[in-house]
Enzyme design. Structure first.
Site, mmCIF file in Angstrom:
data_model
loop_
_atom_site.group_PDB
_atom_site.id
_atom_site.type_symbol
_atom_site.label_atom_id
_atom_site.label_comp_id
_atom_site.label_asym_id
_atom_site.label_seq_id
_atom_site.Cartn_x
_atom_site.Cartn_y
_atom_site.Cartn_z
ATOM 1 N N GLU A 171 0.803 -1.238 0.000
ATOM 2 C CA GLU A 171 0.000 0.000 0.000
ATOM 3 C C GLU A 171 0.832 1.282 0.000
ATOM 4 O OE1 GLU A 171 -2.728 -0.355 3.275
ATOM 5 O OE2 GLU A 171 -3.756 -2.068 2.382
ATOM 6 N N ASN A 213 2.151 -5.160 -3.162
ATOM 7 C CA ASN A 213 0.745 -5.478 -2.896
ATOM 8 C C ASN A 213 -0.038 -4.197 -2.614
ATOM 9 O OD1 ASN A 213 -1.239 -7.629 -2.316
ATOM 10 N ND2 ASN A 213 -1.162 -6.916 -0.193
HETATM 11 C C1 XIL Z 1 -6.367 -6.409 8.237
HETATM 12 C C2 XIL Z 1 -6.688 -7.591 9.127
HETATM 13 O O1 XIL Z 1 -7.578 -8.432 8.455
HETATM 14 C C3 XIL Z 1 -7.278 -7.124 10.433
HETATM 15 O O2 XIL Z 1 -7.393 -8.222 11.326
HETATM 16 C C4 XIL Z 1 -6.415 -6.053 11.075
HETATM 17 O O3 XIL Z 1 -7.053 -5.537 12.191
HETATM 18 C C5 XIL Z 1 -6.120 -4.934 10.091
HETATM 19 O O4 XIL Z 1 -5.543 -5.489 8.919
HETATM 20 N N1 XIL Z 1 -4.966 -4.659 3.665
HETATM 21 C C6 XIL Z 1 -3.990 -5.492 4.119
HETATM 22 C C7 XIL Z 1 -4.253 -6.396 5.278
HETATM 23 O O5 XIL Z 1 -2.905 -5.586 3.508
HETATM 24 O O6 XIL Z 1 -3.115 -6.604 6.061
HETATM 25 C C8 XIL Z 1 -5.384 -5.873 6.139
HETATM 26 O O7 XIL Z 1 -5.668 -6.854 7.126
HETATM 27 C C9 XIL Z 1 -6.572 -5.531 5.293
HETATM 28 C C10 XIL Z 1 -6.244 -4.476 4.289
#
Ligand code: XIL
Length: 473
Positions: A171, A213
């Protein structure tokens, strides 16, 4: 090992469970034991993992370590999936809660479970603006850059050889129409933080595929265009990148884009694998099922789309549970979306796509085309390319053979005062500071006339650049 044959999956195309390569690998011993249980992936055509495998892909899920004691959860996990991504356990805050002190207990539970059940692991995520430990959030500049490099080195080295693909950077681009980088403490250490992260990860675990990613990059838009340009640039300059992950979190505000497949394909055309890394689609019933089917068909239509990971097992496991975005309901029952996915995976029979076999787990570092002509005589030449940041560096060394080729080679160079090597790949160094001689390793001593091989090393301080002395025999 404890895969269960799933029946009544709704698939009309259930096929007998295949005999796997593993059987032949152990055949000499195992054949005498007629009751030997074949450790296969899930049953072909009746589970997500087995059906994806028939198409040369994996089917994965995010896993939370604390749920591995939930029998329903583990039952579905072991039956249906052949790839896992730790949902939170490998993130910076989880693995290095105090600077320099690493904790892998929860992540190890997931990796061990995966290994014991024949699943591979996607590592997630080495460098990200979010879920940083407090101490890292408070760092900036050189201190943060060095902390990032150390974090990546330590985590990727600890899991070396156990990770199919790492989300090295997560991100890093902003939403909206600018195509700019996302502002973050990591971004403020310098625009090269992403390539430094990738080079560092490659040095630590040369066998893992290295992915960028992101979300909102699933269709063509300003953000995905910016990621595309970065990948193109990395490929042209030899920055190691092997794959791009598309998170694919969809809902009514962010639906499956109409050009989803075309977008995956254009990235694949850059020479990287593409993966659907965090799929969830809010909704229910037929609409949700149709959207899931579209996503699966898009991946299958792109030969370099190597697999799909859903972001959780049951709706109740989802980070967006209220949107019921997953393939199993809260009781672990298969939803229409599950059947749509399985049917899409099974459509068209079991022939793998023309150019896709399961991707190799080891990719040699990509190398840019030679910029110097090969030497005309015997011997070899060594040219260095340096990636320097405040306090640290990665040097790549290209060893080009002369007209006679080489059977063995060595490269000698002198590090600037104060510099020391922390990690070397594809060569054996004689020391870590001062004048260092690097000798070839087993597999790269022979270089055909006029061609080259590359090795590299990472260190602290100021790195060497220019040329080095090369001798060949
Ligand atoms: C999310 C998890 O699913 C949650 O449990 C946590 O609280 C926050 O992160 N993008 C990503 C993931 O790359 O790591 C995220 O996962 C969702 C969005």
């Amino acid at each position: 090992m404890d895969k269960v044959l799933a029946r009544g999956s709704g698939s009309p195309t259930a096929r007998p469970r295949p005999r796997t390569a593993l059987l032949s690998a152990v055949a000499g011993v195992a054949m005498i034991a007629t009751t030997v249980v074949v450790a296969s992936s899930a049953s072909a055509g009746t589970t997500l993992g087995a059906s994806a495998a028939e198409k040369g892909r994996y089917f994965g899920t995010a896993v939370a370590a604390y749920k591995l004691s939930d029998a329903t959860y583990v039952g579905i996990l072991n039956r249906e999936f052949n790839m896992v991504t730790p949902e939170n356990e490998m993130k910076w805050d989880a693995t290095e809660p105090t600077q320099g002190q690493f904790t892998f207990t929860s992540a190890d539970r997931i990796v061990s479970h995966a290994q014991a059940n024949g699943m591979r692991v996607r590592g997630h995520a080495l460098a990200w603006h979010s879920q940083q430990p407090g101490w890292a959030q408070n760092l900036s500049g050189t201190a943060l850059r060095q902390a990032m490099v150390n974090h990546i080195t330590q985590v990727a080295s600890y899991y070396k050889g156990k990770i199919y693909a790492w989300d090295v950077v997560n991100e890093a681009f902003a939403d909206g129409g600018t195509g700019a980088r996302r502002d973050s403490n990591l971004q403020r250490t310098g625009n090269d933080w992403i390539e430094v992260a990738f080079r560092t990860a490659r040095a630590a675990d040369p066998g893992a595929k290295l992915c960028y990613n992101d979300y909102n990059t699933d269709g063509q838009n300003a953000k995905s265009n910016a990621v595309y340009a970065m990948v193109q640039d990395f490929k042209s300059r030899g920055v190691p990148i092997d794959c791009v992950g598309f998170q694919s979190h969809f809902n009514s505000a962010s639906p499956v884009p109409s050009d989803y497949q075309a977008n995956l394909q254009r990235f694949a055309n850059l020479g990287v694998d593409v993966q659907i890394t965090e799929l969830d689609i809010e909704g229910s019933g037929t609409t949700q099922a149709d959207n899931y089917g579209r996503v699966v068909r898009a991946c299958l239509a792109v030969s370099r789309c190597t697999g799909i990971t859903v972001w959780g097992i049951r709706d109740s496991d989802s980070w967006r549970a209220s949107g019921t975005p997953l393939l199993f309901d809260g009781n672990g029952n298969k939803k229409p979306a599950y059947t749509a996915v399985l049917d899409a995976l099974n459509a068209g029979g079991s022939t793998p796509p023309p150019t896709t076999t399961p991707p190799p787990t080891t990719t040699p570092p990509t190398t840019p085309p030679p910029t110097t002509p090969p030497p005309s005589g015997n011997g070899c030449t060594a040219t260095l390319s340096l990636n320097q940041w405040q306090g640290g560096f990665v040097t790549y060394v290209r060893v080009t053979a002369g007209a006679a080729g080489t059977n063995a080679w060595s490269v000698t160079l002198t590090l600037p005062a104060g510099a020391s090597i922390t990690n070397t790949w594809s060569a054996q160094p004689s020391g870590t500071s001062g004048t260092v001689t690097f000798r070839n390793v087993d597999y790269n001593g022979r270089i055909a006339p006029g061609t080259y091989t590359e090795f590299g090393f990472q260190g602290v301080g100021t790195g060497p650049s220019g040329t080095a002395t090369c001798s060949a025999s």
